[in-house]
Design a protein around this motif. Sequence first.
Motif, PDB file in Angstrom:
ATOM      1  N   THR A   4       0.844  -1.181   0.000  1.00  0.00           N
ATOM      2  CA  THR A   4       0.000   0.000   0.000  1.00  0.00           C
ATOM      3  C   THR A   4       0.888   1.242   0.000  1.00  0.00           C
ATOM      4  O   THR A   4       2.010   1.197   0.510  1.00  0.00           O
ATOM      5  CB  THR A   4      -0.892   0.035   1.255  1.00  0.00           C
ATOM      6  OG1 THR A   4      -0.065   0.047   2.406  1.00  0.00           O
ATOM      7  CG2 THR A   4      -1.819  -1.170   1.293  1.00  0.00           C
ATOM      8  N   PRO A   6       2.413   4.647   1.327  1.00  0.00           N
ATOM      9  CA  PRO A   6       2.518   5.164   2.692  1.00  0.00           C
ATOM     10  C   PRO A   6       1.672   6.429   2.840  1.00  0.00           C
ATOM     11  O   PRO A   6       1.386   7.125   1.867  1.00  0.00           O
ATOM     12  CB  PRO A   6       4.008   5.477   2.843  1.00  0.00           C
ATOM     13  CG  PRO A   6       4.488   5.713   1.462  1.00  0.00           C
ATOM     14  CD  PRO A   6       3.653   4.819   0.588  1.00  0.00           C
ATOM     15  N   SER A   7       1.287   6.728   4.074  1.00  0.00           N
ATOM     16  CA  SER A   7       0.538   7.958   4.307  1.00  0.00           C
ATOM     17  C   SER A   7       1.471   9.159   4.133  1.00  0.00           C
ATOM     18  O   SER A   7       2.699   9.026   4.106  1.00  0.00           O
ATOM     19  CB  SER A   7      -0.055   7.951   5.714  1.00  0.00           C
ATOM     20  OG  SER A   7       0.972   8.014   6.675  1.00  0.00           O
ATOM     21  N   ILE A   8       0.877  10.307   4.015  1.00  0.00           N
ATOM     22  CA  ILE A   8       1.660  11.537   3.831  1.00  0.00           C
ATOM     23  C   ILE A   8       2.563  11.777   5.038  1.00  0.00           C
ATOM     24  O   ILE A   8       3.722  12.179   4.873  1.00  0.00           O
ATOM     25  CB  ILE A   8       0.711  12.740   3.612  1.00  0.00           C
ATOM     26  CG1 ILE A   8      -0.086  12.565   2.323  1.00  0.00           C
ATOM     27  CG2 ILE A   8       1.473  14.052   3.614  1.00  0.00           C
ATOM     28  CD1 ILE A   8       0.755  12.564   1.071  1.00  0.00           C
ATOM     29  N   GLY A  51       5.889   1.911   6.149  1.00  0.00           N
ATOM     30  CA  GLY A  51       4.689   2.556   5.631  1.00  0.00           C
ATOM     31  C   GLY A  51       4.130   1.855   4.411  1.00  0.00           C
ATOM     32  O   GLY A  51       2.919   1.869   4.175  1.00  0.00           O
ATOM     33  N   LYS A  55      -0.456  -1.841   6.317  1.00  0.00           N
ATOM     34  CA  LYS A  55      -1.608  -1.022   5.999  1.00  0.00           C
ATOM     35  C   LYS A  55      -2.024  -0.226   7.247  1.00  0.00           C
ATOM     36  O   LYS A  55      -2.051  -0.755   8.344  1.00  0.00           O
ATOM     37  CB  LYS A  55      -2.766  -1.901   5.551  1.00  0.00           C
ATOM     38  CG  LYS A  55      -3.954  -1.138   5.063  1.00  0.00           C
ATOM     39  CD  LYS A  55      -5.008  -2.058   4.543  1.00  0.00           C
ATOM     40  CE  LYS A  55      -6.184  -1.288   4.024  1.00  0.00           C
ATOM     41  NZ  LYS A  55      -7.216  -2.169   3.492  1.00  0.00           N
TER      42      LYS A  55
END
Length: 57
Positions: A4, A6-8, A51, A55
């Motif tokens: 997935t 990675p988040s910001i 990241g 998930k």
Amino acid sequence: MRLTPPSIIVFLISLALFVVAVLPMLGVAVPSIGVSTVHLLIGSWAVLAAGVLFKGI
């Protein structure tokens, strides 16, 4: 295994660690860093890899 993006937040933390690690290589003195630049680069990669692999991080 499904990867997935990675988040910001995770990406920005990894980017900040990378920039702090590269500054001494460019000739900018950062005396407050107590660890080696190699350790910071490995940490930056590990944060980004976590990241991508997990998930929700």
